[in-house]
Enzyme design. Sequence first.
Site, PDB file in Angstrom:
ATOM      1  N   GLY A  72       0.811  -1.216   0.000  1.00  0.00           N
ATOM      2  CA  GLY A  72       0.000   0.000   0.000  1.00  0.00           C
ATOM      3  C   GLY A  72       0.844   1.265   0.000  1.00  0.00           C
ATOM      4  N   THR A  73       1.919   1.255   0.737  1.00  0.00           N
ATOM      5  CA  THR A  73       2.752   2.453   0.844  1.00  0.00           C
ATOM      6  C   THR A  73       3.324   2.835  -0.523  1.00  0.00           C
ATOM      7  OG1 THR A  73       3.293   1.906   3.122  1.00  0.00           O
ATOM      8  CG2 THR A  73       4.791   3.409   1.997  1.00  0.00           C
ATOM      9  N   ASN A 156      -8.277   3.280   8.676  1.00  0.00           N
ATOM     10  CA  ASN A 156      -7.735   2.108   9.355  1.00  0.00           C
ATOM     11  C   ASN A 156      -7.845   2.181  10.875  1.00  0.00           C
ATOM     12  OD1 ASN A 156      -5.776   4.182   8.515  1.00  0.00           O
ATOM     13  ND2 ASN A 156      -4.378   3.072   9.855  1.00  0.00           N
ATOM     14  N   GLN A 184      -7.708  -0.810   3.226  1.00  0.00           N
ATOM     15  CA  GLN A 184      -8.570  -1.517   4.192  1.00  0.00           C
ATOM     16  C   GLN A 184      -9.843  -2.058   3.554  1.00  0.00           C
ATOM     17  OE1 GLN A 184      -7.811  -2.335   7.298  1.00  0.00           O
ATOM     18  NE2 GLN A 184      -5.921  -1.160   7.501  1.00  0.00           N
ATOM     19  N   SER A 204      -3.372  -3.716  -0.605  1.00  0.00           N
ATOM     20  CA  SER A 204      -2.247  -4.366   0.079  1.00  0.00           C
ATOM     21  C   SER A 204      -2.625  -5.784   0.475  1.00  0.00           C
ATOM     22  CB  SER A 204      -1.889  -3.540   1.317  1.00  0.00           C
ATOM     23  OG  SER A 204      -0.880  -4.187   2.054  1.00  0.00           O
ATOM     24  N   HIS A 206      -1.382  -8.042   2.593  1.00  0.00           N
ATOM     25  CA  HIS A 206      -1.346  -8.594   3.960  1.00  0.00           C
ATOM     26  C   HIS A 206      -2.534  -8.185   4.812  1.00  0.00           C
ATOM     27  CE1 HIS A 206       0.326  -5.089   6.402  1.00  0.00           C
ATOM     28  NE2 HIS A 206       0.594  -4.652   5.181  1.00  0.00           N
ATOM     29  N   THR A 242      12.928  -7.540 -10.526  1.00  0.00           N
ATOM     30  CA  THR A 242      12.373  -8.883 -10.694  1.00  0.00           C
ATOM     31  C   THR A 242      11.113  -9.035  -9.853  1.00  0.00           C
ATOM     32  OG1 THR A 242      14.570  -9.730 -11.112  1.00  0.00           O
ATOM     33  CG2 THR A 242      12.900 -11.358 -10.476  1.00  0.00           C
ATOM     34  N   CYS A 330       1.473   1.428  12.239  1.00  0.00           N
ATOM     35  CA  CYS A 330       2.580   2.140  11.600  1.00  0.00           C
ATOM     36  C   CYS A 330       2.930   3.440  12.312  1.00  0.00           C
ATOM     37  CB  CYS A 330       2.235   2.469  10.153  1.00  0.00           C
ATOM     38  SG  CYS A 330       1.592   1.079   9.273  1.00  0.00           S
TER      39      CYS A 330
HETATM   40  C1  LIG Z   1      -5.096   2.678   5.135  1.00  0.00           C
HETATM   41  C2  LIG Z   1      -3.715   2.170   4.934  1.00  0.00           C
HETATM   42  N1  LIG Z   1      -2.967   2.661   3.931  1.00  0.00           N
HETATM   43  C3  LIG Z   1      -1.735   2.213   3.694  1.00  0.00           C
HETATM   44  C4  LIG Z   1      -1.147   1.250   4.482  1.00  0.00           C
HETATM   45  C5  LIG Z   1       0.229   0.769   4.164  1.00  0.00           C
HETATM   46  O1  LIG Z   1       0.163  -0.476   3.516  1.00  0.00           O
HETATM   47  P1  LIG Z   1       1.457  -1.431   3.443  1.00  0.00           P
HETATM   48  O2  LIG Z   1       1.681  -1.937   4.824  1.00  0.00           O
HETATM   49  O3  LIG Z   1       1.063  -2.511   2.489  1.00  0.00           O
HETATM   50  O4  LIG Z   1       2.569  -0.614   2.932  1.00  0.00           O
HETATM   51  C6  LIG Z   1      -1.883   0.708   5.550  1.00  0.00           C
HETATM   52  C7  LIG Z   1      -1.272  -0.292   6.445  1.00  0.00           C
HETATM   53  O5  LIG Z   1      -1.255  -0.166   7.642  1.00  0.00           O
HETATM   54  C8  LIG Z   1      -3.199   1.178   5.787  1.00  0.00           C
HETATM   55  O6  LIG Z   1      -3.941   0.701   6.777  1.00  0.00           O
END
Ligand SMILES: Cc1ncc(COP(=O)(O)O)c(C=O)c1O
Length: 390
Positions: A72-73, A156, A184, A204, A206, A242, A330
């Site tokens: 996601g980041t 989130n 989310q 994302s 995970h 890759t 995070c």
């Molecule tokens: C709303 C939201 N955006 C972005 C992210 C970041 O995703 P990733 O952990 O896959 O980089 C998260 C993860 O906590 C999230 O909850």
Amino acid sequence: MDHTIYLDNAATTRVDETVLAEMLPYLAQNYGNPSSSYSYGRVARIAVENARRSVAYQLGVKAANIFFTSGGTESNNTAIAAAVRDLGCTHIISSPIEHHAVLHSVEFYSQLHGVPYSMVAVSDAGIVDYDDLERQLKEQAAAGRKCLVSLMHANNETGSLLDVKRVGALCQEHGAIFHSDCVQTVGHYPLNLPEMGVHFISGSGHKFHGPKGTGILYIAPGLTVKPFIHGGGQERNMRAGTECVHGIVGFARALELAMEHYKTESEHIASLKAYMKKQLAANIPGVTFNGPEASLYTVLSVCFPKSEESDNLLLRLDMEGICVSGGSACSGPSGGSHVMRALGKNESCTTIRFSFSKYNTTTEIDHVTEVLKIALGLHTAEGKPATSAC
Ligand SMILES: Cc1ncc(COP(=O)(O)O)c(C=O)c1O
């Protein structure tokens, strides 16, 4: 309880066994590089392209518009960078409750390209003020500025939801580019991206029982964006490096499973959330809930009245083998939650986010409620109501 209780599924989720089984051969036997032309490479290439087709199908779009990323980041960074660098956006509108992967990117790219940004107003419950958004879009359009709007589909921390279609329509009306952080919600709702009116979304793996370090960026047809990582020709020259074949395979399989079982799993998770809310309201005096009534079904953000005991709740729960978080994982241990600050909650509350998955049970929630009662000094460990010493 005889096992750790994991109620932090908005932070990350356990990889589904089926997903893992599907990924392993791409680490062990089928370990070819998808760019290699011999058999091992071809097997890996087919796996990547089948995964892309599957993800695209689940989201109602063409495979050509799905790019695999590291999560996601990266997807958020890429969308924001592309909008200001390649698509002529000269103003960014976002909100104070976005994930740092958006907020910090907005700040960075705004500064790098000398593009100003503004924040849309949000209610105490975390709902975007659509009138304010419209007013800002009109003002920027009147000044001849093209906007990037970056607003998350679901928060989130509080679970507040965005009316994406409404924002998509507003963006279309005012010629703005719309990016939505759907980290989310991808894998938690059936999404049809063309109907949502988005230009970019981030997902994302995970967050829905897929592997960490896997993500997608959707780029709508007709947008011409320059490469975001330079090097080889992977991801149709857009993202060099890759491919993480096992991760991509895992992402796609996790999404397929999530959508296949969406109805039963979402009902189960929503019922856990409702049950926990009821149990807490019945057992913890003064407890309130953050976010709106209709919110993301996986997240329950709870405000415990501030006290010495509530200040130590996270630690006490951890000592009892219960994994929850005070906000976004995070954000790290220091500084508190920028989301709760933006919603004016920090002073009066100790906020704990409980977030659920298909693996949780009501028995776990009963146990957590009992632990909370003891930790807050409402009950003794023997289950008797605690009496005040003075
Ligand atoms: C709303 C939201 N955006 C972005 C992210 C970041 O995703 P990733 O952990 O896959 O980089 C998260 C993860 O906590 C999230 O909850």
